[in-house]
Design an enzyme around this catalytic site. Structure first.
Site, PDB file in Angstrom:
ATOM      1  CB  SER A   1      79.460 -27.130 -10.139  1.00 30.56           C
ATOM      2  OG  SER A   1      79.269 -26.510 -11.383  1.00 30.56           O
TER       3      SER A   1
ATOM      4  CD  GLU B   1      83.380 -20.372  -8.655  1.00 26.47           C
ATOM      5  OE1 GLU B   1      83.599 -21.372  -9.363  1.00 26.47           O
ATOM      6  OE2 GLU B   1      82.984 -20.460  -7.483  1.00 26.47           O
TER       7      GLU B   1
ATOM      8  CG  HIS C   1      83.671 -23.989 -11.386  1.00 35.18           C
ATOM      9  ND1 HIS C   1      82.765 -23.526 -10.466  1.00 35.18           N
ATOM     10  CD2 HIS C   1      83.064 -25.034 -12.026  1.00 35.18           C
ATOM     11  CE1 HIS C   1      81.642 -24.243 -10.560  1.00 35.18           C
ATOM     12  NE2 HIS C   1      81.809 -25.162 -11.480  1.00 35.18           N
TER      13      HIS C   1
END
Length: 526
Positions: free
Chosen positions: A214, A330, A437
């Site tokens: 990320s 995600e 995610h």
């Protein structure tokens, strides 16, 4: 001659430090560290090592400065202060028990026995949107990677207003006429520290791979292109995210300065002295108010000479192997559909609202003729807009201009049910149709046992063995392939694009969604 003698003495000192059974001592440039040793895994760990001076007082919003020397033996058996932050993400479980502006520390895990092994090195950057995170999180723990023969390092870097604040006054006082990228400069300082000191832990300073998820992945893309750091690395791993529009793109320094001036005016602190006079807690509270300040890296002419995409297009990035990918779901479909029911009618209406001139094309690329198809396509579109497109663009550009192989993956293993489902959750939790995610981190780092929230299955451990095996091989050789793993073909300029679908039955697949990304490319590169 004196230099040769000094280097020999230093090498002997490192060897002596590791050769003393039970001492767990290592001497680095600034002094001697006392770490710990896990008899069960044969891994040494050294936590809370300063790689820069505390960025407090007049050093707030300044480039990190070299750490001070110490005398005697510094205890390195516990994590240091985590960076200043609010409780933003509920899945972050910190092992550091204090928070402070004084946060520039790192942690090392090593399997070395003599300090002369010249092992490959991993430096990992945590995620959290550049507003949260810490190197102490158990999902980033380096012990499992160290058991694979890798010296593993996690670092802390400044976050939020402390790490990304730009202001005309800061630009004026900078020797480089730059402001706003302090968190990224912290990462560079940690890389320089690793380059200078990792040999003491048995690592090879010429074999440093950077990785992150990320915001950490976004940081990896930024370190690859910065003239300050691109020559420090031998490889890069990105898990969901690149500093490319629309994912936390860097902005012109002038825009960052305007944001900083507006923040100061809102807080009756027009002068830098007034802003530096605020306590860390006051500053964090002020910056955390809705609309108070916009977090973004700056194109400052120093760390970032121009936009990341421009640098990749020009081929001016580090020409090193890249392993990069994203997760199959995600974010949930509601990130695109909102509170509407996922019916074909509602979906088509939302697409026409969002893409009035391209609705027909979007509905071809992301079809929604049934409710199941709407959920699948809305998830894909939301995920692409959030972070998948920017990661794709990074992989695509590097394969064209980087002169090095790109190994692309899709992580598709959903998390299993929770061991003890929370009683405080919404009665209608987001529906996930794949891997969400950040859910790959524990798999990639070999840290499923640390996460007690989920009821991990033998299949999950199988996937983790595969994914960590790929990562470990890549860190060691720049190539993820190895014994017992499905063969992973790289993407290079002119080659057919393929990706590794990492799941219970991991397999290499040809790219099938390029049309989606080429469509978004027209929008995001205008």
């Amino acid at each position: 001659m004196k230099r040769q003698i000094l280097l020999l003495c230093t090498a002997l000192l490192y060897t002596y430090a590791f050769a003393q059974p039970g001492t767990n001592k290592v001497t680095v440039a600034n002094g001697t560290l006392q770490g710990t040793f896990n008899n069960a895994t044969n891994i040494h760990s050294f936590k809370g090592i300063p790689y820069a001076l505390p960025p407090v007082g007049d050093l707030r919003w300044k480039e990190p400065q070299p750490p001070a020397n110490w005398t005697g033996i510094r205890n390195a058996d516990h994590f240091s202060h985590m960076p200043m932050q609010k409780r933003v993400f509920t899945d972050m479980i910190f092992r550091a028990d204090t928070m402070s502006e004084d946060c520039l520390y790192l942690n090392v895990w090593t399997p070395a026995k003599t300090g002369k092994e010249k092992l490959p090195v991993l430096v990992y950057f945590y995620g959290g949107g550049f507003s949260a995170g810490d190197g102490s999180e158990a999902r980033y723990d380096g012990e499992s990677m160290a058991q694979k023969g890798i010296v593993t390092i996690t670092i802390n870097y400044r976050l939020g207003i402390f790490g990304f604040f730009s202001h005309p006054g800061l630009t004026a006082e900078s020797a480089h006429h730059a402001s706003g990228n302090y968190g990224l400069l912290d990462q560079t300082a940690a890389l320089k520290w690793a380059k200078a000191n990792v040999a003491a832990f048995g690592g090879d300073p010429d074999k440093i791979t950077i990785a992150g998820e990320s915001a950490g992945s976004i940081a990896v893309s930024a370190q690859m292109i910065s003239p300050l750091s691109r020559n420090l690395i031998a490889g890069a791993i990105g898990e969901s995210g690149a500093m490319i529009n629309p994912t936390l793109p860097a902005i012109p320094q002038a825009d960052g300065e305007k944001n900083g001036v507006a923040f100061g005016e809102k807080n009756n602190a027009k002068l830098l002295a007034d802003l530096r006079a605020m306590t860390a807690s006051q500053l964090l509270d002020a910056a955390s108010k809705p609309g108070a300040w916009r977090l973004a890296a700056t194109i400052d002419g120093y760390f970032l000479p121009k936009s990341p995409a421009e640098i990749f297009i020009a081929g001016e990035q580090a020409h090193v192997p890249l392993l990069v990918g994203w997760n199959s779901a995600e974010i949930p479909y509601q990130a695109f559909t909102g509170g509407d029911m996922p019916t074909p009618e509602n979906y088509a209406k939302k697409v026409k609202q969002q893409y009035p001139n391209d609705a027909d094309e979007v509905l071809k690329l992301y079809p929604g003729a049934t409710q199941d198809e709407v959920i699948k396509s809305s998830t894909a579109l939301a995920s692409d807009r959030f972070i998948a497109y920017s990661t794709w663009k990074w992989a695509d550009l590097h394969s064209q201009t980087g002169g090095s192989p790109v190994y692309r993956y899709l992580f598709s293993t959903p998390r299993p049910p929770e061991v003890k489902p929370s009683l405080n959750k919404s009665p209608l939790p987001p529906v996930m149709v794949g891997a969400s995610h950040a859910s790959e981190i524990e798999f990639a780092m070999g840290n499923l046992p640390y996460d007690k929230v989920y009821a991990w299955t033998p299949d999950d451990y199988k996937v983790s063995t595969t994914m960590q095996g790929y990562f470990a091989n890549f860190i060691k050789t720049g190539n993820p392939n190895g014994k017992g793993l499905p063969k992973w073909e790289p993407n290079t300029k002119g080659s057919p694009v393929k990706f590794m679908n990492i799941d219970v039955n991991t397999k290499l697949q040809p790219e099938s969604d390029r049309g989606r990304y080429l469509f978004l490319d027209k929008i995001y590169t205008k």
